[in-house]
Design a protein around this motif. Structure first.
Motif, PDB file in Angstrom:
ATOM      1  N   SER A 261      35.016  33.786  45.740  1.00  0.00           N
ATOM      2  CA  SER A 261      34.257  34.921  46.381  1.00  0.00           C
ATOM      3  C   SER A 261      34.514  36.139  45.601  1.00  0.00           C
ATOM      4  O   SER A 261      35.113  36.140  44.500  1.00  0.00           O
ATOM      5  N   ARG A 262      33.751  37.211  45.675  1.00  0.00           N
ATOM      6  CA  ARG A 262      33.981  38.434  44.949  1.00  0.00           C
ATOM      7  C   ARG A 262      35.393  38.798  45.383  1.00  0.00           C
ATOM      8  O   ARG A 262      35.873  39.632  44.427  1.00  0.00           O
ATOM      9  N   LYS A 263      35.869  38.695  46.369  1.00  0.00           N
ATOM     10  CA  LYS A 263      37.238  39.318  47.073  1.00  0.00           C
ATOM     11  C   LYS A 263      38.305  38.550  46.159  1.00  0.00           C
ATOM     12  O   LYS A 263      38.852  38.975  45.619  1.00  0.00           O
ATOM     13  N   ASP A 264      37.973  37.121  45.840  1.00  0.00           N
ATOM     14  CA  ASP A 264      38.868  36.414  44.811  1.00  0.00           C
ATOM     15  C   ASP A 264      38.946  37.091  43.740  1.00  0.00           C
ATOM     16  O   ASP A 264      40.192  37.268  43.128  1.00  0.00           O
ATOM     17  N   LEU A 265      37.885  37.269  42.982  1.00  0.00           N
ATOM     18  CA  LEU A 265      37.789  37.813  41.560  1.00  0.00           C
ATOM     19  C   LEU A 265      38.398  39.162  41.564  1.00  0.00           C
ATOM     20  O   LEU A 265      38.986  39.479  40.588  1.00  0.00           O
ATOM     21  N   ASP A 266      38.079  40.072  42.560  1.00  0.00           N
ATOM     22  CA  ASP A 266      38.586  41.178  42.683  1.00  0.00           C
ATOM     23  C   ASP A 266      40.049  41.277  42.580  1.00  0.00           C
ATOM     24  O   ASP A 266      40.986  42.102  41.869  1.00  0.00           O
ATOM     25  N   THR A 267      40.763  40.519  43.217  1.00  0.00           N
ATOM     26  CA  THR A 267      42.129  40.343  43.494  1.00  0.00           C
ATOM     27  C   THR A 267      42.664  40.011  41.995  1.00  0.00           C
ATOM     28  O   THR A 267      43.652  40.410  41.734  1.00  0.00           O
ATOM     29  N   LEU A 268      42.091  38.781  41.656  1.00  0.00           N
ATOM     30  CA  LEU A 268      42.572  38.311  40.057  1.00  0.00           C
ATOM     31  C   LEU A 268      42.342  39.425  39.238  1.00  0.00           C
ATOM     32  O   LEU A 268      43.501  39.727  38.388  1.00  0.00           O
ATOM     33  N   LEU A 269      41.507  40.164  39.173  1.00  0.00           N
ATOM     34  CA  LEU A 269      41.084  41.126  38.031  1.00  0.00           C
ATOM     35  C   LEU A 269      42.022  42.283  38.146  1.00  0.00           C
ATOM     36  O   LEU A 269      42.360  43.071  37.052  1.00  0.00           O
ATOM     37  N   LYS A 270      42.691  42.708  39.392  1.00  0.00           N
ATOM     38  CA  LYS A 270      43.675  43.703  39.417  1.00  0.00           C
ATOM     39  C   LYS A 270      45.004  43.186  38.617  1.00  0.00           C
ATOM     40  O   LYS A 270      45.668  44.355  38.092  1.00  0.00           O
ATOM     41  N   LYS A 271      45.250  41.930  38.814  1.00  0.00           N
ATOM     42  CA  LYS A 271      46.470  41.315  38.348  1.00  0.00           C
ATOM     43  C   LYS A 271      46.349  41.172  36.675  1.00  0.00           C
ATOM     44  O   LYS A 271      47.036  41.375  35.718  1.00  0.00           O
ATOM     45  N   ALA A 272      44.950  40.715  36.589  1.00  0.00           N
ATOM     46  CA  ALA A 272      44.625  40.246  35.040  1.00  0.00           C
ATOM     47  C   ALA A 272      43.454  40.739  34.462  1.00  0.00           C
ATOM     48  O   ALA A 272      42.503  40.168  34.443  1.00  0.00           O
ATOM     49  N   PRO A 273      43.486  42.193  34.370  1.00  0.00           N
ATOM     50  CA  PRO A 273      42.014  42.917  33.848  1.00  0.00           C
ATOM     51  C   PRO A 273      41.475  42.445  32.541  1.00  0.00           C
ATOM     52  O   PRO A 273      40.348  42.868  31.915  1.00  0.00           O
ATOM     53  N   ASN A 274      42.412  41.781  31.867  1.00  0.00           N
ATOM     54  CA  ASN A 274      41.916  41.235  30.492  1.00  0.00           C
ATOM     55  C   ASN A 274      41.197  39.811  30.360  1.00  0.00           C
ATOM     56  O   ASN A 274      41.498  39.339  29.566  1.00  0.00           O
ATOM     57  N   PHE A 275      40.745  39.328  31.575  1.00  0.00           N
ATOM     58  CA  PHE A 275      40.277  38.094  31.741  1.00  0.00           C
ATOM     59  C   PHE A 275      38.805  38.158  31.705  1.00  0.00           C
ATOM     60  O   PHE A 275      38.151  38.293  33.011  1.00  0.00           O
ATOM     61  N   PRO A 276      38.130  37.899  30.553  1.00  0.00           N
ATOM     62  CA  PRO A 276      36.710  37.920  30.528  1.00  0.00           C
ATOM     63  C   PRO A 276      35.827  36.837  31.452  1.00  0.00           C
ATOM     64  O   PRO A 276      34.770  37.132  31.919  1.00  0.00           O
ATOM     65  N   ALA A 277      36.474  35.579  31.606  1.00  0.00           N
ATOM     66  CA  ALA A 277      35.570  34.860  32.202  1.00  0.00           C
ATOM     67  C   ALA A 277      35.719  35.325  33.983  1.00  0.00           C
ATOM     68  O   ALA A 277      34.725  35.073  34.440  1.00  0.00           O
TER      69      ALA A 277
END
Length: 420
Positions: A261-277
């Motif tokens: 979900s978008r929520k899953d991805l937003d949560t991950l990107l807050k922790k790992a903003p340098n993750f292009p996938a």
């Protein structure tokens, strides 16, 4: 007399048709696809991602059904088998993916290979020294048979169904895994066991993780990439691992895109903003402006293979927002009732009609178009494998903005090389 009577009926009928008020009749009109309401010039195929074509920009946010229409993962698996067995073996695919488990298992148990005796893969498997490979193929077909909700009546001899058969298969797999010394087969038995543990339900988390980490983690084979999907569900960083699987496997893309979900991805990107996938999948799920996602990917991975797809999607969005209403002749007055607009009788009252907000939004979209164009122009001079697509996008955005001379100048500066 009869003639006069007929003429009288005709006159009365005509008068009734003229005088009776018209009535609306409800019926089905033409059925249009969503893209029939859009004007598209910038072709989505420019992004060169055929497996993700269902996720090209669409106002209805399409669902990815098949992430590997070209069967790249299957071909990769066949190549690994060919490299293991040696020689030229062109018929691996037909037995691996076109022969049903039922047919293969019957032939295996009864030595009834006559119908496919000429198959080069079968000939290799039937070599005396390759019996372990033939046995593994039979085991894999049993797992496949069981995985899709069936059980093997010839093997179990009872009516317990898939659960009982899964336990039996797990025991067989563990025995075969322990006895084989061939690294290729050991890895594939490990993959089958990972699948069986995953579909076997609770209590298998630790065993599954240990099997994957011992035999598959860090390997570059197709079964290691497929197995990562199941391994992800045993780990706390599940979303990150699923994103990695998305990159490494074509076949698993559809499931992962649907699951995250978008929520899953937003949560991950807050922790790992340098993750292009993760940024890319998030961009595919963004129906609105996504320039910030394009910028985030370009900062950390300027040559990321899927970045052109997001650029093309953004141009298609702008076509939808800026060009479609004008070119297709949308009439804003048709929307006034939908938006509950009414005449403003008071002097200097704010204009709340749809037309007012449509014009206001158009100005905002045109400003955003120029922002996107300026950014793409800024990265054109940087070493980037996607220079051609960005240059075409810039030219088209000038064209959309009515800057035709600048658009033509951009096109003249593009050197397509061998890419006609």
């Amino acid at each position: 007399m009869k003639t006069s009577y007929k003429r009288l009926l005709q006159i009365i009928s005509t008068l009734l048709l003229l005088l009776i008020p018209w009535m609306r009749t409800w019926s089905c009109g033409p059925d249009y696809y969503y893209d029939d309401f859009r004007f598209v010039l910038f072709q989505p195929e420019l992004s060169h991602a055929p497996g993700l074509k269902d996720l090209n920009y669409n106002i209805n946010l399409s669902i990815l059904i098949d992430g590997d229409p070209q069967k790249k993962d299957y071909q990769r698996n066949c190549l690994e088998w060919q490299q293991q067995l040696g020689g030229r073996i062109p018929d691996i695919y037909s037995i691996q993916y076109e022969m049903s488990p039922d047919d293969f298992l019957y032939a295996y148990r009864h030595h009834a290979w006559d119908s496919i005796r000429d198959n080069s893969f079968l000939q290799a498997l039937l070599q005396p020294g390759n019996k372990p490979f033939l046995d593994y193929m039979a085991f894999a077909k049993q797992v496949e048979f069981n995985q899709f909700g069936n059980y093997d009546p010839w093997e179990t001899g009872n009516d317990n169904g898939g659960t009982e058969q899964m336990k039996n298969l797990c025991q067989q797999g563990k025995a075969a895994f322990a006895s084989t010394v061939n690294p290729f087969l050991k890895e594939r038995y490990a993959f089958q066991l990972v699948k069986l543990m995953y579909y076997g339900g609770a209590g298998k988390r630790d065993s599954l993780a240990a099997m994957y980490e011992t035999c598959l983690k860090g390997h570059s084979t197709i079964v290691a990439d497929w197995g990562m999907l199941y391994y992800a569900y045993t780990q706390d960083d599940k979303v990150k691992l699923l994103c990695q699987t998305f990159e490494r496997s074509e076949e698993k893309k559809a499931y992962i895109y649907t699951t995250l979900s978008r929520k899953d991805l937003d949560t991950l990107l807050k922790k790992a903003p340098n993750f292009p996938a993760a940024w890319f999948i998030r961009g595919l799920k963004e129906p609105g402006r996504a320039l910030h996602i394009i910028q985030a990917i370009h900062r950390v991975a300027p040559q990321y293979q899927y970045l052109p797809m997001l650029v093309v999607r953004e141009v298609n969005k702008l076509e939808d927002w800026v060009m479609s209403p004008t070119v297709l002749g949308f009439n804003s007055r048709m929307k006034e009732n939908t938006y509950g607009a009414a005449k403003n009788w008071e002097r200097n009252a704010p204009d709340t009609t749809y037309a007012y907000y449509a014009a206001k939004n158009l100005l905002k979209d045109q400003a955003y178009l120029r922002t996107v164009r300026t950014y793409l122009e800024s990265i054109l001079s940087k070493p980037d494998s996607n220079h051609l697509i960005y240059a075409l996008a810039v030219a088209h955005l000038y064209n959309m903005d009515g800057e035709y001379a600048k658009a033509l100048a951009c096109l003249k500066n593009i050197d397509p090389g061998k890419n006609k």
